[in-house]
Design a protein around this motif. Structure first.
Motif, PDB file in Angstrom:
ATOM      1  N   CYS A 115     -16.579 -32.272 -16.901  1.00 38.59           N
ATOM      2  CA  CYS A 115     -15.269 -32.519 -16.285  1.00 38.59           C
ATOM      3  C   CYS A 115     -15.350 -32.518 -14.765  1.00 38.59           C
ATOM      4  N   VAL A 116     -16.240 -31.716 -14.231  1.00 39.53           N
ATOM      5  CA  VAL A 116     -16.447 -31.722 -12.781  1.00 39.53           C
ATOM      6  C   VAL A 116     -17.006 -33.076 -12.357  1.00 39.53           C
ATOM      7  N   GLN A 117     -17.940 -33.600 -13.141  1.00 40.15           N
ATOM      8  CA  GLN A 117     -18.483 -34.920 -12.840  1.00 40.15           C
ATOM      9  C   GLN A 117     -17.395 -35.989 -12.904  1.00 40.15           C
ATOM     10  N   TYR A 118     -16.484 -35.838 -13.853  1.00 35.38           N
ATOM     11  CA  TYR A 118     -15.385 -36.799 -13.957  1.00 35.38           C
ATOM     12  C   TYR A 118     -14.538 -36.771 -12.680  1.00 35.38           C
ATOM     13  N   ILE A 119     -14.215 -35.566 -12.216  1.00 38.20           N
ATOM     14  CA  ILE A 119     -13.397 -35.438 -11.006  1.00 38.20           C
ATOM     15  C   ILE A 119     -14.147 -35.990  -9.793  1.00 38.20           C
ATOM     16  N   GLU A 120     -15.477 -35.827  -9.764  1.00 33.22           N
ATOM     17  CA  GLU A 120     -16.279 -36.388  -8.669  1.00 33.22           C
ATOM     18  C   GLU A 120     -16.143 -37.909  -8.597  1.00 33.22           C
ATOM     19  N   ASN A 121     -15.851 -38.513  -9.724  1.00 36.83           N
ATOM     20  CA  ASN A 121     -15.642 -39.965  -9.769  1.00 36.83           C
ATOM     21  C   ASN A 121     -14.170 -40.343  -9.650  1.00 36.83           C
ATOM     22  N   HIS A 122     -13.312 -39.336  -9.545  1.00 33.12           N
ATOM     23  CA  HIS A 122     -11.867 -39.567  -9.409  1.00 33.12           C
ATOM     24  C   HIS A 122     -11.297 -38.554  -8.417  1.00 33.12           C
ATOM     25  N   PHE A 123     -11.832 -38.569  -7.186  1.00 36.69           N
ATOM     26  CA  PHE A 123     -11.434 -37.589  -6.182  1.00 36.69           C
ATOM     27  C   PHE A 123      -9.946 -37.639  -5.858  1.00 36.69           C
ATOM     28  N   ASP A 124      -9.312 -38.763  -6.176  1.00 39.53           N
ATOM     29  CA  ASP A 124      -7.879 -38.870  -5.912  1.00 39.53           C
ATOM     30  C   ASP A 124      -7.075 -37.818  -6.678  1.00 39.53           C
ATOM     31  N   LEU A 125      -7.660 -37.289  -7.768  1.00 34.89           N
ATOM     32  CA  LEU A 125      -6.979 -36.227  -8.523  1.00 34.89           C
ATOM     33  C   LEU A 125      -6.833 -34.975  -7.660  1.00 34.89           C
ATOM     34  N   LEU A 126      -7.830 -34.685  -6.846  1.00 36.08           N
ATOM     35  CA  LEU A 126      -7.761 -33.520  -5.960  1.00 36.08           C
ATOM     36  C   LEU A 126      -6.685 -33.719  -4.902  1.00 36.08           C
ATOM     37  N   ASP A 127      -6.609 -34.927  -4.356  1.00 33.30           N
ATOM     38  CA  ASP A 127      -5.560 -35.217  -3.369  1.00 33.30           C
ATOM     39  C   ASP A 127      -4.173 -35.040  -3.992  1.00 33.30           C
ATOM     40  N   PHE A 128      -4.038 -35.487  -5.229  1.00 28.46           N
ATOM     41  CA  PHE A 128      -2.751 -35.366  -5.927  1.00 28.46           C
ATOM     42  C   PHE A 128      -2.377 -33.894  -6.107  1.00 28.46           C
ATOM     43  N   LEU A 129      -3.348 -33.071  -6.500  1.00 24.65           N
ATOM     44  CA  LEU A 129      -3.086 -31.644  -6.699  1.00 24.65           C
ATOM     45  C   LEU A 129      -2.689 -30.968  -5.389  1.00 24.65           C
ATOM     46  N   VAL A 130      -3.336 -31.341  -4.292  1.00 23.83           N
ATOM     47  CA  VAL A 130      -2.986 -30.754  -2.997  1.00 23.83           C
ATOM     48  C   VAL A 130      -1.553 -31.119  -2.622  1.00 23.83           C
ATOM     49  N   VAL A 131      -1.200 -32.378  -2.772  1.00 27.42           N
ATOM     50  CA  VAL A 131       0.147 -32.837  -2.427  1.00 27.42           C
ATOM     51  C   VAL A 131       1.206 -32.146  -3.294  1.00 27.42           C
ATOM     52  N   CYS A 132       0.833 -31.723  -4.494  1.00 27.80           N
ATOM     53  CA  CYS A 132       1.789 -31.081  -5.402  1.00 27.80           C
ATOM     54  C   CYS A 132       2.306 -29.741  -4.880  1.00 27.80           C
ATOM     55  N   TYR A 133       1.689 -29.211  -3.817  1.00 27.10           N
ATOM     56  CA  TYR A 133       2.246 -27.993  -3.210  1.00 27.10           C
ATOM     57  C   TYR A 133       3.650 -28.254  -2.648  1.00 27.10           C
ATOM     58  N   LYS A 134       3.973 -29.518  -2.441  1.00 27.35           N
ATOM     59  CA  LYS A 134       5.307 -29.862  -1.943  1.00 27.35           C
ATOM     60  C   LYS A 134       6.362 -29.827  -3.051  1.00 27.35           C
ATOM     61  N   ASN A 135       5.897 -29.757  -4.300  1.00 29.34           N
ATOM     62  CA  ASN A 135       6.796 -29.768  -5.453  1.00 29.34           C
ATOM     63  C   ASN A 135       6.987 -28.334  -5.939  1.00 29.34           C
ATOM     64  N   LEU A 136       8.168 -27.796  -5.716  1.00 34.05           N
ATOM     65  CA  LEU A 136       8.456 -26.395  -6.049  1.00 34.05           C
ATOM     66  C   LEU A 136       8.143 -26.058  -7.500  1.00 34.05           C
ATOM     67  N   GLU A 137       8.394 -27.005  -8.406  1.00 30.10           N
ATOM     68  CA  GLU A 137       8.241 -26.745  -9.838  1.00 30.10           C
ATOM     69  C   GLU A 137       6.780 -26.570 -10.254  1.00 30.10           C
ATOM     70  N   VAL A 138       5.885 -27.330  -9.650  1.00 25.73           N
ATOM     71  CA  VAL A 138       4.495 -27.341 -10.118  1.00 25.73           C
ATOM     72  C   VAL A 138       3.505 -26.739  -9.123  1.00 25.73           C
ATOM     73  N   ALA A 139       3.967 -26.312  -7.957  1.00 22.40           N
ATOM     74  CA  ALA A 139       3.071 -25.862  -6.882  1.00 22.40           C
ATOM     75  C   ALA A 139       2.099 -24.776  -7.333  1.00 22.40           C
ATOM     76  N   LEU A 140       2.597 -23.761  -8.014  1.00 18.19           N
ATOM     77  CA  LEU A 140       1.731 -22.643  -8.389  1.00 18.19           C
ATOM     78  C   LEU A 140       0.734 -23.036  -9.470  1.00 18.19           C
ATOM     79  N   ASN A 141       1.150 -23.888 -10.412  1.00 17.70           N
ATOM     80  CA  ASN A 141       0.227 -24.369 -11.439  1.00 17.70           C
ATOM     81  C   ASN A 141      -0.889 -25.191 -10.805  1.00 17.70           C
ATOM     82  N   CYS A 142      -0.509 -26.092  -9.908  1.00 17.31           N
ATOM     83  CA  CYS A 142      -1.501 -26.941  -9.255  1.00 17.31           C
ATOM     84  C   CYS A 142      -2.398 -26.125  -8.325  1.00 17.31           C
ATOM     85  N   GLY A 143      -1.847 -25.069  -7.745  1.00 16.04           N
ATOM     86  CA  GLY A 143      -2.667 -24.172  -6.932  1.00 16.04           C
ATOM     87  C   GLY A 143      -3.759 -23.523  -7.764  1.00 16.04           C
ATOM     88  N   ASN A 144      -3.403 -23.056  -8.964  1.00 13.81           N
ATOM     89  CA  ASN A 144      -4.402 -22.483  -9.874  1.00 13.81           C
ATOM     90  C   ASN A 144      -5.470 -23.504 -10.227  1.00 13.81           C
TER      91      ASN A 144
END
Length: 337
Positions: A115-144
């Motif tokens: 799964c780490v290798q998959y994310i290495e080929n889809h780095f945009d997923l990490l950017d999406f998770l970082v941006v999710c800190y702006k979303n009050l509902e999902v911020a803590l889940n995405c932080g984990n």
């Protein structure tokens, strides 16, 4: 008889392929269907996934099945669907999904984390998770989920070097205390988990990083000031960061910031600032302009240090260090006369 009855009544779990296919279909259906039923199907499937990956209290997870599920999830691009659909799920569904994420990332095939290798080929997923800190509902889940990713050097390195990293300097000042604290924990992990990557990053982004960090140290938000100066006092004094510290303590602008923090109304901030300030003073190779600032401000500095709050018997080392720094400043004044 009752044992056999219970065993026979337990519903058979779907195969890894069936489970992943069902999860994928239900997630894709969120885009085409509306209403509670579509969401209910997703959350039911995610709950089944969690039980399969971590057990249900009665049956332990089958590790071979867990690995097969991880492989299927990557093969079917379900890992991307997890991230993209996180904001659409309810509280329980998000919690289950974040739990599953941490288990999936740990699965290895031939010493490689699939799964780490998959994310290495889809780095945009990490950017999406970082941006999710702006979303009050999902911020803590995405932080984990982000902190799970940061455990792996390649993923942490990407976040450090991406434009998304600068967002953390905003997140740690968010008005929501829980989210700001969570973002700070992620920020700390990024700067402490992988020494080589962090050292490389700070060497190549030194000015940019400390310009942004200075804003935290001088923030009008008390919590931001306290947490940022505390972390910096710990970070700079760790052995792997010696070169960064040597560079930091020869800059007059940073010395002036520490002098300003020594005047703060908070005892904790003053003490943390002292632990950084003392390195400026104790440096045997102080530049001329650093010495000049210390000499020009010696009266005020000696007064601030003399009033540095210490608790009786609580920190004898702090008192000893304070006295040594006072003597060093007095020595500099004497030599300048």
């Amino acid at each position: 008889m009752s044992f056999f009855f219970r065993a026979a009544s337990r519903p058979a779990r779907p195969s890894p392929q069936e489970l992943v296919r069902s999860i994928k279909e239900s997630l894709l259906a969120l885009d085409t269907r509306t209403g509670a039923k579509a969401l209910e199907d997703v959350e039911k499937n995610v709950s089944t996934l969690r039980q399969t990956l971590s057990g249900d209290g009665e049956v332990e997870p089958n590790q071979e099945q867990v690995l097969q599920i991880a492989l299927e999830i990557c093969k079917e691009d379900v890992l991307s669907l997890f991230v993209q659909n996180m904001p659409s799920l309810g509280w329980e569904g998000r919690k289950d999904l974040a739990h599953c994420w941490s288990i999936l990332l740990r699965q290895k095939v031939d010493e490689a984390y699939c799964c780490v290798q998959y994310i290495e080929n889809h780095f945009d997923l990490l950017d999406f998770l970082v941006v999710c800190y702006k979303n009050l509902e999902v911020a803590l889940n995405c932080g984990n989920m982000l902190r799970e990713c940061i455990k792996y050097p390649t993923l942490a390195k990407y976040i450090l070097e991406s434009s998304s990293f600068e967002l953390f300097f905003q997140y740690v000042e968010l008005s929501n205390f829980d989210i700001a604290s969570d973002a700070l924990n992620t920020f700390k992990d990024l700067l402490t988990k992988h020494e080589a990557a962090v050292s490389e990053f700070l060497c190549s982004h030194y000015e940019q990083f400390f310009e942004l960090y200075t804003r935290l140290l001088t923030s009008t938000n008390y919590v931001t000031r306290r947490q940022s100066v505390k972390f910096l006092s710990e970070f700079l004094l760790e052995a792997p960061n010696a070169q960064i510290m040597k560079r930091y303590i020869v800059e007059v602008s940073y010395l002036n910031i520490m002098i300003g923090l020594l005047k703060d109304t908070s005892k904790n901030i003053r003490i943390c600032a002292f632990h950084i300030f003392k390195v400026f003073v104790a440096n045997p190779n102080k530049p001329r302009d650093i010495i000049q600032v210390l000499v020009d401000n010696h009266r005020e500095l000696l007064k601030l240090l003399g009033n540095l709050p210490t608790s009786k018997g609580e920190d004898e080392q702090l008192e000893e260090e304070r006295d040594l720094i006072i003597k060093e400043i007095e020595k500099l004044v004497h030599l300048s006369v």
